[in-house]
Design a protein around this motif. Structure first.
Motif, PDB file in Angstrom:
ATOM      1  N   GLU A  11     -10.188   1.270  -2.014  1.00 47.04           N
ATOM      2  CA  GLU A  11     -11.049   0.340  -1.275  1.00 47.04           C
ATOM      3  C   GLU A  11     -10.974   0.600   0.226  1.00 47.04           C
ATOM      4  O   GLU A  11     -11.998   0.601   0.920  1.00 47.04           O
ATOM      5  CB  GLU A  11     -10.624  -1.101  -1.580  1.00 47.04           C
ATOM      6  CG  GLU A  11     -11.487  -2.147  -0.898  1.00 47.04           C
ATOM      7  CD  GLU A  11     -11.040  -3.553  -1.236  1.00 47.04           C
ATOM      8  OE1 GLU A  11     -11.473  -4.489  -0.532  1.00 47.04           O
ATOM      9  OE2 GLU A  11     -10.251  -3.715  -2.196  1.00 47.04           O
ATOM     10  N   ARG A  12      -9.756   0.852   0.730  1.00 46.86           N
ATOM     11  CA  ARG A  12      -9.594   1.124   2.159  1.00 46.86           C
ATOM     12  C   ARG A  12     -10.351   2.388   2.570  1.00 46.86           C
ATOM     13  O   ARG A  12     -10.879   2.472   3.682  1.00 46.86           O
ATOM     14  CB  ARG A  12      -8.116   1.299   2.501  1.00 46.86           C
ATOM     15  CG  ARG A  12      -7.277   0.028   2.338  1.00 46.86           C
ATOM     16  CD  ARG A  12      -7.349  -0.843   3.582  1.00 46.86           C
ATOM     17  NE  ARG A  12      -6.481  -2.005   3.425  1.00 46.86           N
ATOM     18  CZ  ARG A  12      -5.202  -2.043   3.786  1.00 46.86           C
ATOM     19  NH1 ARG A  12      -4.640  -0.955   4.300  1.00 46.86           N
ATOM     20  NH2 ARG A  12      -4.496  -3.137   3.622  1.00 46.86           N
ATOM     21  N   LEU A  71       0.848  -1.187   0.000  1.00 43.93           N
ATOM     22  CA  LEU A  71       0.000   0.000   0.000  1.00 43.93           C
ATOM     23  C   LEU A  71       0.884   1.237   0.000  1.00 43.93           C
ATOM     24  O   LEU A  71       1.774   1.385   0.815  1.00 43.93           O
ATOM     25  CB  LEU A  71      -0.897   0.003   1.250  1.00 43.93           C
ATOM     26  CG  LEU A  71      -1.886   1.170   1.345  1.00 43.93           C
ATOM     27  CD1 LEU A  71      -2.822   1.162   0.147  1.00 43.93           C
ATOM     28  CD2 LEU A  71      -2.679   1.092   2.635  1.00 43.93           C
ATOM     29  N   ASN A  91     -12.987   3.550   1.056  1.00 45.05           N
ATOM     30  CA  ASN A  91     -14.374   3.429   0.606  1.00 45.05           C
ATOM     31  C   ASN A  91     -14.657   4.379  -0.560  1.00 45.05           C
ATOM     32  O   ASN A  91     -15.638   5.112  -0.578  1.00 45.05           O
ATOM     33  CB  ASN A  91     -15.348   3.696   1.763  1.00 45.05           C
ATOM     34  CG  ASN A  91     -16.759   3.232   1.447  1.00 45.05           C
ATOM     35  OD1 ASN A  91     -16.962   2.313   0.644  1.00 45.05           O
ATOM     36  ND2 ASN A  91     -17.740   3.876   2.068  1.00 45.05           N
ATOM     37  N   GLN A 124      -7.000   4.190   8.517  1.00 45.45           N
ATOM     38  CA  GLN A 124      -6.992   3.291   7.363  1.00 45.45           C
ATOM     39  C   GLN A 124      -5.638   2.615   7.170  1.00 45.45           C
ATOM     40  O   GLN A 124      -5.531   1.629   6.431  1.00 45.45           O
ATOM     41  CB  GLN A 124      -7.360   4.062   6.090  1.00 45.45           C
ATOM     42  CG  GLN A 124      -8.821   4.469   5.991  1.00 45.45           C
ATOM     43  CD  GLN A 124      -9.116   5.766   6.710  1.00 45.45           C
ATOM     44  OE1 GLN A 124      -8.261   6.299   7.424  1.00 45.45           O
ATOM     45  NE2 GLN A 124     -10.331   6.279   6.538  1.00 45.45           N
ATOM     46  N   ILE A 150      -6.249  -0.571  -4.123  1.00 47.32           N
ATOM     47  CA  ILE A 150      -6.364  -1.024  -2.731  1.00 47.32           C
ATOM     48  C   ILE A 150      -6.644   0.165  -1.816  1.00 47.32           C
ATOM     49  O   ILE A 150      -7.476   0.087  -0.897  1.00 47.32           O
ATOM     50  CB  ILE A 150      -5.077  -1.749  -2.296  1.00 47.32           C
ATOM     51  CG1 ILE A 150      -4.875  -3.009  -3.133  1.00 47.32           C
ATOM     52  CG2 ILE A 150      -5.130  -2.097  -0.811  1.00 47.32           C
ATOM     53  CD1 ILE A 150      -3.568  -3.718  -2.851  1.00 47.32           C
ATOM     54  N   ALA A 151      -5.956   1.283  -2.062  1.00 44.57           N
ATOM     55  CA  ALA A 151      -6.165   2.481  -1.248  1.00 44.57           C
ATOM     56  C   ALA A 151      -7.601   2.988  -1.370  1.00 44.57           C
ATOM     57  O   ALA A 151      -8.227   3.357  -0.375  1.00 44.57           O
ATOM     58  CB  ALA A 151      -5.184   3.573  -1.667  1.00 44.57           C
ATOM     59  N   ILE A 179      -3.980  -1.400   9.406  1.00 44.70           N
ATOM     60  CA  ILE A 179      -3.792  -2.751   8.862  1.00 44.70           C
ATOM     61  C   ILE A 179      -2.390  -2.877   8.269  1.00 44.70           C
ATOM     62  O   ILE A 179      -1.693  -3.878   8.498  1.00 44.70           O
ATOM     63  CB  ILE A 179      -4.859  -3.056   7.789  1.00 44.70           C
ATOM     64  CG1 ILE A 179      -6.251  -3.039   8.405  1.00 44.70           C
ATOM     65  CG2 ILE A 179      -4.586  -4.394   7.116  1.00 44.70           C
ATOM     66  CD1 ILE A 179      -7.363  -3.228   7.392  1.00 44.70           C
ATOM     67  N   THR A 180      -1.985  -1.856   7.532  1.00 49.05           N
ATOM     68  CA  THR A 180      -0.655  -1.866   6.926  1.00 49.05           C
ATOM     69  C   THR A 180       0.432  -1.838   7.995  1.00 49.05           C
ATOM     70  O   THR A 180       1.439  -2.545   7.902  1.00 49.05           O
ATOM     71  CB  THR A 180      -0.495  -0.662   5.984  1.00 49.05           C
ATOM     72  OG1 THR A 180      -1.539  -0.693   5.007  1.00 49.05           O
ATOM     73  CG2 THR A 180       0.852  -0.680   5.294  1.00 49.05           C
ATOM     74  N   ASP A 194      -1.854  -0.749  -6.144  1.00 45.94           N
ATOM     75  CA  ASP A 194      -1.996  -0.201  -4.795  1.00 45.94           C
ATOM     76  C   ASP A 194      -2.981   0.950  -4.715  1.00 45.94           C
ATOM     77  O   ASP A 194      -3.616   1.157  -3.682  1.00 45.94           O
ATOM     78  CB  ASP A 194      -0.632   0.261  -4.282  1.00 45.94           C
ATOM     79  CG  ASP A 194       0.270  -0.919  -3.969  1.00 45.94           C
ATOM     80  OD1 ASP A 194      -0.251  -2.040  -3.835  1.00 45.94           O
ATOM     81  OD2 ASP A 194       1.484  -0.718  -3.861  1.00 45.94           O
TER      82      ASP A 194
END
Length: 366
Positions: free
Chosen positions: A99-100, A4, A102, A154, A96-97, A157-158, A93
């Motif tokens: 999605e994180r 990410l 929203n 956000q 993915i960002a 998790i990373t 990525d």
């Protein structure tokens, strides 16, 4: 490398001494940004750009000739493969960002920066790695604790994933503390004729209006490790002073300014104030004394009485000359009207022989 990547808006920081050198890389990925490549990567040595890559050209572009001597063909092959790999990683990525956070569509940007610094006097080295997303800091590496610091939920998790990857942390630390400074030393050695040069600035004092602060502006200096400050009676001032950032010029030099509020300073005290410029490697300061005559302004300066008198006298003389010329022309014209025309006067002299009368005159008399 990482799963990410985020945008980081970095405030421009400048080393306090020319003996501190830096190697920095910036990678930017974007989504739905018009007229801008989806991926851009750039590298800097001591704030001087050395390399550029973007997804439009898909080529590594050299920005400094001395980099050819500092590297070989294998280096550029590795750099090209590295940029191509990061380009693909950023494309994944950014999704993915989104999605994180929203997000399903719209303009989004991610950026990754890492750098190292080396003090060639003390040998001290430092390393940095930071990430951000859509204009806000998100996560950064703390080399002292070997952990990741998050600024937004956000990225938790990373953080947990990267904190648990000890092999990756060891690799990053080795690169930032050992490999990156080694490359930096090589680059500085080969580019020293440019990187280690010293250029002094031109300085000026500017003021928009009598109630505005006086701005001391220095431009054209290199390197960027410089100081500009106001002084009163030899003592540095901190009150009623605003110091601006060091900014780049188009030619690779730098500029900066510092403002002094002078509305409360009596005119007779102005000369007690100095603007002082200091730069690494130069012992003598460049000093600009605060003086009414040395301050440049946009406002019109009043014209003194002597200048006004000179202008009036010049205008009167010019008018007199014009009137004399006009009078002479009128006089000549009137006299010409009173004389007979040689072509019509039978008694006129022959213009070719003043002693003889014209043919028409002799014929008439006979």
């Amino acid at each position: 490398m990482h799963t990410l990547l985020f945008l980081l808006l970095l405030a421009g920081t400048h080393s306090a001494t020319a003996r501190t050198h830096s190697l920095k890389y910036f990678y930017t990925g974007s989504s739905q940004v018009p007229n801008f490549p989806e991926f851009v990567g750039v590298g800097y040595v001591d704030e001087v750009q050395i390399i550029h890559y973007d997804s439009n050209t898909m080529k590594v572009e050299l920005k400094q000739d001395w980099m050819l001597k500092a590297t070989d063909s294998h280096y550029w092959e590795r750099e090209t493969r590295s940029f191509l790999g990061k380009q693909q990683t950023f494309k994944v990525d950014i999704e993915i960002a989104k999605e994180r956070f929203n997000q399903t569509e719209g303009v989004h940007i991610i950026q990754w920066m890492y750098s190292c610094e080396w003090d060639d006097e003390t040998g001290e080295v430092k390393g940095y790695e930071q990430f951000g997303y859509d204009g806000e800091d998100l996560i950064s590496l703390d080399l002292e604790t070997e952990t990741w610091i998050t600024q937004r939920p956000q990225a938790v998790i990373t953080k947990l994933k990267w904190d648990n990857n000890k092999a990756q942390l060891a690799h990053l630390k080795n690169y930032l503390i050992q490999e990156c400074p080694d490359w930096l030393k090589i680059f500085v050695e080969h580019g020293k004729s440019s990187l280690l040069r010293t250029e002094l600035p031109s300085m000026s004092l500017l003021q928009k209006s009598p109630s505005s602060p006086v701005s001391c502006h220095a431009t054209g200096f290199y390197p960027d490790s410089a100081m500009l400050f106001w002084r009163k009676d030899g003592e540095e001032l901190h009150e009623d002073v605003y110091v601006g950032e060091v900014l780049p010029n188009h030619d690779g030099t730098f500029q900066m300014s510092t403002d002094l509020q002078v509305s409360s300073i009596p005119p007779e005290d102005w000369r007690r104030y100095d603007c002082v410029f200091q730069i690494s490697g130069v012992k003598e300061d460049i000093v600009k004394r605060l003086d009414k005559d040395s301050v440049e302004s946009n406002r019109e300066k009043p014209t003194d009485v002597t200048t006004i008198i000179i202008i009036i006298v010049a205008a009167v003389v010019a008018l007199a000359v014009v009137l004399a010329v006009v009078g002479f022309i009128v006089y000549r014209k009137r006299n010409a009207e009173c004389l007979p025309s040689p072509g019509n006067d039978p008694n006129a002299l022959n213009p070719l022989n003043p002693d003889k009368v014209s043919i028409s005159s002799s014929e008439t008399s006979s």
